[in-house]
Write a protein that holds these residues in place. Structure first.
Motif, PDB file in Angstrom:
ATOM      1  N   PRO A  32       0.772  -1.244   0.000  1.00  0.00           N
ATOM      2  CA  PRO A  32       0.000   0.000   0.000  1.00  0.00           C
ATOM      3  C   PRO A  32       0.804   1.295   0.000  1.00  0.00           C
ATOM      4  CG  PRO A  32      -0.354  -1.226   2.044  1.00  0.00           C
ATOM      5  CD  PRO A  32       0.556  -2.035   1.194  1.00  0.00           C
ATOM      6  N   TYR A  33       2.098   1.244   0.271  1.00  0.00           N
ATOM      7  CA  TYR A  33       2.874   2.477   0.386  1.00  0.00           C
ATOM      8  C   TYR A  33       3.981   2.520  -0.656  1.00  0.00           C
ATOM      9  CZ  TYR A  33       0.171   2.684   4.588  1.00  0.00           C
ATOM     10  OH  TYR A  33      -0.880   2.709   5.454  1.00  0.00           O
ATOM     11  N   ALA A  34       4.228   3.720  -1.196  1.00  0.00           N
ATOM     12  CA  ALA A  34       5.152   3.853  -2.317  1.00  0.00           C
ATOM     13  C   ALA A  34       6.332   4.774  -2.029  1.00  0.00           C
ATOM     14  CB  ALA A  34       4.392   4.374  -3.537  1.00  0.00           C
ATOM     15  N   HIS A  35       6.343   5.433  -0.888  1.00  0.00           N
ATOM     16  CA  HIS A  35       7.390   6.405  -0.575  1.00  0.00           C
ATOM     17  C   HIS A  35       7.812   6.221   0.877  1.00  0.00           C
ATOM     18  CE1 HIS A  35       9.595  10.196  -0.842  1.00  0.00           C
ATOM     19  NE2 HIS A  35       8.972  10.650   0.233  1.00  0.00           N
ATOM     20  N   VAL A  36       9.080   6.513   1.152  1.00  0.00           N
ATOM     21  CA  VAL A  36       9.573   6.382   2.525  1.00  0.00           C
ATOM     22  C   VAL A  36      10.447   7.589   2.859  1.00  0.00           C
ATOM     23  CG1 VAL A  36      11.545   4.932   1.876  1.00  0.00           C
ATOM     24  CG2 VAL A  36      10.663   4.815   4.199  1.00  0.00           C
ATOM     25  N   SER A  37      10.308   8.048   4.090  1.00  0.00           N
ATOM     26  CA  SER A  37      11.065   9.188   4.612  1.00  0.00           C
ATOM     27  C   SER A  37      11.567   8.825   6.001  1.00  0.00           C
ATOM     28  CB  SER A  37      10.167  10.425   4.731  1.00  0.00           C
ATOM     29  OG  SER A  37       9.485  10.677   3.532  1.00  0.00           O
ATOM     30  N   ILE A  38      12.479   9.629   6.508  1.00  0.00           N
ATOM     31  CA  ILE A  38      13.003   9.410   7.849  1.00  0.00           C
ATOM     32  C   ILE A  38      12.943  10.728   8.625  1.00  0.00           C
ATOM     33  CG2 ILE A  38      15.410   9.820   7.181  1.00  0.00           C
ATOM     34  CD1 ILE A  38      16.101   7.436   9.127  1.00  0.00           C
ATOM     35  N   ALA A  39      12.609  10.637   9.899  1.00  0.00           N
ATOM     36  CA  ALA A  39      12.530  11.829  10.756  1.00  0.00           C
ATOM     37  C   ALA A  39      13.290  11.557  12.046  1.00  0.00           C
ATOM     38  CB  ALA A  39      11.076  12.182  11.055  1.00  0.00           C
ATOM     39  N   ARG A  62       9.066  16.659  12.058  1.00  0.00           N
ATOM     40  CA  ARG A  62       9.396  17.970  11.491  1.00  0.00           C
ATOM     41  C   ARG A  62      10.895  18.164  11.485  1.00  0.00           C
ATOM     42  NH1 ARG A  62       4.858  21.353  14.721  1.00  0.00           N
ATOM     43  NH2 ARG A  62       3.103  20.628  13.505  1.00  0.00           N
ATOM     44  N   PRO A  63      11.513  18.095  10.331  1.00  0.00           N
ATOM     45  CA  PRO A  63      10.980  17.636   9.047  1.00  0.00           C
ATOM     46  C   PRO A  63      11.206  16.140   8.873  1.00  0.00           C
ATOM     47  CG  PRO A  63      13.159  18.536   8.707  1.00  0.00           C
ATOM     48  CD  PRO A  63      12.865  18.652  10.186  1.00  0.00           C
ATOM     49  N   MET A  64      10.687  15.629   7.758  1.00  0.00           N
ATOM     50  CA  MET A  64      10.995  14.276   7.298  1.00  0.00           C
ATOM     51  C   MET A  64      11.982  14.466   6.142  1.00  0.00           C
ATOM     52  SD  MET A  64       7.172  12.617   7.245  1.00  0.00           S
ATOM     53  CE  MET A  64       6.433  13.979   6.341  1.00  0.00           C
ATOM     54  N   TYR A  65      12.950  13.588   6.038  1.00  0.00           N
ATOM     55  CA  TYR A  65      13.970  13.685   4.996  1.00  0.00           C
ATOM     56  C   TYR A  65      13.809  12.543   4.007  1.00  0.00           C
ATOM     57  CZ  TYR A  65      16.030  16.584   8.653  1.00  0.00           C
ATOM     58  OH  TYR A  65      16.234  17.531   9.624  1.00  0.00           O
ATOM     59  N   SER A  66      13.993  12.867   2.731  1.00  0.00           N
ATOM     60  CA  SER A  66      13.870  11.835   1.715  1.00  0.00           C
ATOM     61  C   SER A  66      14.399  12.354   0.383  1.00  0.00           C
ATOM     62  CB  SER A  66      12.400  11.416   1.566  1.00  0.00           C
ATOM     63  OG  SER A  66      12.312  10.241   0.786  1.00  0.00           O
TER      64      SER A  66
END
Length: 188
Positions: A26-33, A39-43
């Motif tokens: 179900p998910y297509a993108h990933v970020s790290i915080a 605040r913020p998430m990096y990707s």
């Protein structure tokens, strides 16, 4: 000990639909915080929320950019407990990419290669999952059993080392006590 956060999202854009169909998750993108507020998430993603043509290192915020446009973005927010040393290394590694962002580019070809199970490794080029996995590995946070360039967003889905903190609308993340079902918003 500190906590870091890994956020997987599905915005419903054409590109995210394509990635989701290929990955079958179900998910297509990933970020790290680095904090619970995300605040913020990096990707690595869109530099301009209105077009996927220009992409690179991004600092994402829940109600800004693409997420302000795509208010029905679904997400999973995971936490991971790390040592103080790992946390500081992660912070430093992300900072180094941020300060040198013009040297880095979004690796469009890697999306094609990953779709046919032929991961591509290119210096100074990332897709979102490669970036997050590489930052973890460079920070001595070993939760994945493959090389960073081989990682896809779905590799973070239900990973044993991660604790699921929230699943639902990203725009409602700050109302975490309310449960949102992905099936109610996104037809999988």
């Amino acid at each position: 000990m500190k906590k870091i956060y890994i956020v997987t999202t599905f915005t419903g854009t054409l590109l995210s639909c394509l990635i989701r169909n290929i990955s079958k998750t179900p998910y297509a993108h990933v970020s790290i915080a680095l904090n619970e507020d995300l605040r913020p998430m990096y990707s690595f993603g869109r530099l301009n929320p209105k077009t996927p043509i220009f992409a690179g290192f991004v600092e994402e915020n829940i109600n800004e950019g693409l997420y302000a446009i795509k208010t029905n973005t679904m997400c999973r927010v995971y936490s991971l407990t790390v040592t103080e040393r790992q946390y500081e290394k992660l912070k430093e590694n992300i900072y180094n990419v941020s300060m040198n962002r013009t040297q880095y580019a979004y690796d469009v070809k890697a999306l094609v290669y990953l779709s046919v199970n032929k991961p591509r490794k290119k210096d100074y080029k990332y897709v979102c999952s490669h970036f997050v996995a590489d930052m973890l590995q460079r920070s001595e946070i070993q939760i994945l059993d493959k090389e960073p360039h081989q990682v896809r967003p779905n590799d973070f889905y239900d990973l044993d080392d991660l604790e699921l903190e929230y699943e639902g609308l990203l725009s409602k993340y700050y109302e975490k006590d309310k449960v949102h079902n992905i099936g109610e918003v996104v037809k999988i």
